[in-house]
Design a protein around this motif. Structure first.
Motif, PDB file in Angstrom:
ATOM      1  N   GLN A  16       0.843  -1.837   0.163  1.00 30.26           N
ATOM      2  CA  GLN A  16      -0.220  -0.205   0.125  1.00 30.26           C
ATOM      3  C   GLN A  16       0.815   1.816  -0.006  1.00 30.26           C
ATOM      4  O   GLN A  16       0.654   2.171   0.278  1.00 30.26           O
ATOM      5  CB  GLN A  16      -0.876   0.176   1.112  1.00 30.26           C
ATOM      6  CG  GLN A  16      -0.628   0.011   2.403  1.00 30.26           C
ATOM      7  CD  GLN A  16      -1.411  -0.012   3.835  1.00 30.26           C
ATOM      8  OE1 GLN A  16      -1.795  -0.961   3.679  1.00 30.26           O
ATOM      9  NE2 GLN A  16      -1.734   0.794   4.552  1.00 30.26           N
ATOM     10  N   PHE A  17       2.463   1.070  -0.187  1.00 33.76           N
ATOM     11  CA  PHE A  17       3.042   2.204   0.022  1.00 33.76           C
ATOM     12  C   PHE A  17       3.328   2.430  -1.695  1.00 33.76           C
ATOM     13  O   PHE A  17       3.803   1.709  -2.053  1.00 33.76           O
ATOM     14  CB  PHE A  17       4.096   1.921   0.763  1.00 33.76           C
ATOM     15  CG  PHE A  17       3.816   2.071   2.000  1.00 33.76           C
ATOM     16  CD1 PHE A  17       4.516   2.901   3.194  1.00 33.76           C
ATOM     17  CD2 PHE A  17       3.726   1.024   2.923  1.00 33.76           C
ATOM     18  CE1 PHE A  17       4.254   3.406   3.952  1.00 33.76           C
ATOM     19  CE2 PHE A  17       3.615   1.147   4.264  1.00 33.76           C
ATOM     20  CZ  PHE A  17       3.718   1.819   4.480  1.00 33.76           C
ATOM     21  N   GLY A  18       3.692   3.636  -1.871  1.00 38.27           N
ATOM     22  CA  GLY A  18       4.111   3.978  -3.101  1.00 38.27           C
ATOM     23  C   GLY A  18       5.068   4.082  -3.576  1.00 38.27           C
ATOM     24  O   GLY A  18       6.326   4.569  -2.064  1.00 38.27           O
ATOM     25  N   PRO A  19       5.900   3.998  -5.074  1.00 38.68           N
ATOM     26  CA  PRO A  19       7.874   4.771  -4.788  1.00 38.68           C
ATOM     27  C   PRO A  19       8.128   5.921  -3.899  1.00 38.68           C
ATOM     28  O   PRO A  19       6.982   7.014  -4.905  1.00 38.68           O
ATOM     29  CB  PRO A  19       7.603   4.731  -6.296  1.00 38.68           C
ATOM     30  CG  PRO A  19       6.845   3.581  -6.921  1.00 38.68           C
ATOM     31  CD  PRO A  19       5.726   4.149  -5.801  1.00 38.68           C
ATOM     32  N   GLY A  20       8.899   6.158  -3.265  1.00 33.30           N
ATOM     33  CA  GLY A  20       8.882   7.185  -3.276  1.00 33.30           C
ATOM     34  C   GLY A  20       8.361   7.557  -1.239  1.00 33.30           C
ATOM     35  O   GLY A  20       8.405   8.352  -0.463  1.00 33.30           O
ATOM     36  N   GLU A  21       7.413   6.660  -0.961  1.00 32.46           N
ATOM     37  CA  GLU A  21       7.171   6.676  -0.048  1.00 32.46           C
ATOM     38  C   GLU A  21       7.467   6.611   1.511  1.00 32.46           C
ATOM     39  O   GLU A  21       8.464   5.778   0.970  1.00 32.46           O
ATOM     40  CB  GLU A  21       5.082   6.303  -0.086  1.00 32.46           C
ATOM     41  CG  GLU A  21       4.452   7.224  -1.209  1.00 32.46           C
ATOM     42  CD  GLU A  21       3.217   6.252  -1.025  1.00 32.46           C
ATOM     43  OE1 GLU A  21       2.635   7.430  -0.953  1.00 32.46           O
ATOM     44  OE2 GLU A  21       2.827   5.325  -0.589  1.00 32.46           O
ATOM     45  N   ASP A  22       7.428   6.193   3.326  1.00 35.11           N
ATOM     46  CA  ASP A  22       8.040   5.779   3.711  1.00 35.11           C
ATOM     47  C   ASP A  22       7.657   4.643   4.303  1.00 35.11           C
ATOM     48  O   ASP A  22       7.844   4.344   5.023  1.00 35.11           O
ATOM     49  CB  ASP A  22       7.227   6.867   4.807  1.00 35.11           C
ATOM     50  CG  ASP A  22       5.866   6.861   5.323  1.00 35.11           C
ATOM     51  OD1 ASP A  22       5.193   6.220   4.441  1.00 35.11           O
ATOM     52  OD2 ASP A  22       5.505   7.689   6.365  1.00 35.11           O
ATOM     53  N   TYR A  23       7.456   3.784   3.589  1.00 37.70           N
ATOM     54  CA  TYR A  23       7.916   2.564   4.010  1.00 37.70           C
ATOM     55  C   TYR A  23       8.702   1.873   4.463  1.00 37.70           C
ATOM     56  O   TYR A  23       8.434   1.254   5.558  1.00 37.70           O
ATOM     57  CB  TYR A  23       7.592   1.285   2.816  1.00 37.70           C
ATOM     58  CG  TYR A  23       7.390   0.268   3.268  1.00 37.70           C
ATOM     59  CD1 TYR A  23       6.634  -0.951   4.572  1.00 37.70           C
ATOM     60  CD2 TYR A  23       8.662  -0.935   2.971  1.00 37.70           C
ATOM     61  CE1 TYR A  23       6.580  -2.278   4.145  1.00 37.70           C
ATOM     62  CE2 TYR A  23       8.493  -2.173   3.416  1.00 37.70           C
ATOM     63  CZ  TYR A  23       8.231  -2.964   4.449  1.00 37.70           C
ATOM     64  OH  TYR A  23       8.520  -4.285   5.063  1.00 37.70           O
ATOM     65  N   GLU A  24       9.685   2.109   4.143  1.00 40.35           N
ATOM     66  CA  GLU A  24      11.329   2.102   5.196  1.00 40.35           C
ATOM     67  C   GLU A  24      11.861   2.513   6.061  1.00 40.35           C
ATOM     68  O   GLU A  24      11.636   1.992   7.515  1.00 40.35           O
ATOM     69  CB  GLU A  24      12.704   2.026   3.738  1.00 40.35           C
ATOM     70  CG  GLU A  24      12.405   0.758   2.634  1.00 40.35           C
ATOM     71  CD  GLU A  24      12.517   0.057   3.492  1.00 40.35           C
ATOM     72  OE1 GLU A  24      12.826  -0.704   4.478  1.00 40.35           O
ATOM     73  OE2 GLU A  24      12.361  -1.443   2.616  1.00 40.35           O
TER      74      GLU A  24
END
Length: 298
Positions: A64-72
């Motif tokens: 549910q996280f897109g590229p450049g979002e804060d998953y990590e």
């Protein structure tokens, strides 16, 4: 409280609860991404009131996280989370790994159209596909009777209600009120990202929503365009605020109101919803208003 990390063990535990207690025990599910706060605690309290068995899931869902979002960098603290869940009296905490939930690349996704194409869905393409997919997986695993979600993400609730209805899932989505700090800021795991000045300026969100709703409650006649303009002007008075969206729409249908549409004449519940960035932190908030026309139909 049982801490379980595998799907097989979770299914066995739920089966055991039903055998040991009663076959028709109500199971309540509280899906979370962890870094729990008072808003999550309120969901667990509600689940405890309405359910015989309470299952809390903690899983930061990568799809549910897109590229450049804060998953990590999404905040995580399992020890702190477990302490809060135990205080709330949950029966089972499910903490799977990514490999447990997605042992191979996902080729099947649950996609809800229309309700996902505006607000956060427009700003975060694919986000709700990840949400609906992981929630449907959790529902298939747990088989809950009730699932509890906070109204801070009202669009998510509307999307999940549509999914449950369309797919004839035997579960009720239970919306729970937004929990706020004493100063009005809606609780969010991402609030930890805010600097002290960003947090101070972020109070403009709840303040502007409350002020506009107060005017509506007092009978002020305004159009959807006027509401958006008033909210926008108040929010941009905070120098750090960068607006993603300011919208006025029906809830839970999520139909945008026309610019010249008078809120007092709307026959459905109305939601004013905002998404604003302060620094690198994107915050969402909303407030509901019931027009007199809609109240007359209740």
């Amino acid at each position: 409280m049982e801490v379980i990390r595998s799907i097989i063990e979770l299914r066995q535990a739920i089966k055991r609860y039903k055998v040991n207690h009663m076959v028709d025990s109500k199971i309540g599910l509280v899906p979370t991404m962890g870094y729990l706060h008072g808003g999550h605690a309120s969901l667990m309290t509600r689940a405890r009131e309405m359910s015989d068995v309470v299952v809390v899931s903690i899983f930061v869902n990568p799809i549910q996280f897109g590229p450049g979002e804060d998953y990590e960098t999404y905040p995580r603290n399992e020890e702190r989370d477990l302490a809060l869940v135990e205080i709330q009296g949950a029966d089972i905490v499910f903490i799977p790994t990514v490999d447990e939930m997605y042992p191979q690349p996902t080729k099947t996704k649950i996609i809800v159209s229309e309700r996902t194409e505006l607000l956060c869905g427009a700003s975060r393409p694919g986000h709700f596909d990840g949400v609906t997919t992981v929630v449907s997986k959790l529902m298939n695993i747990v088989q809950p009777d009730l699932a509890f979600f906070g109204m801070k993400d009202a669009q998510q609730i509307a999307v999940l209600q549509q999914m449950v209805r369309d797919l004839n899932m035997n579960v009720e989505i239970v919306p729970c009120p937004i929990v706020r700090e004493k100063d009005g800021l809606a609780l969010s795991s991402r609030n930890v990202y805010l600097s002290s000045e960003e947090r101070r300026q972020a109070l403009v969100l709840s303040r502007s929503l409350r002020e506009v709703k107060g005017e509506l409650d007092d009978g002020k006649t305004v159009t959807a365009s006027e509401v958006r303009e008033k909210l926008t002007s108040m929010i941009v008075s905070s120098p750090l605020a960068v607006i993603d969206y300011v919208q006025v729409l029906t809830f839970p249908e999520l139909i945008l109101l026309q610019d010249d549409e008078l809120l007092a004449d709307v026959h459905d519940q109305v939601m004013m919803a905002v998404a604003v960035k302060f620094g690198t932190t994107r915050l969402i908030d909303n407030i509901l208003f019931m027009p007199k026309e809609a109240l007359s139909l209740v």
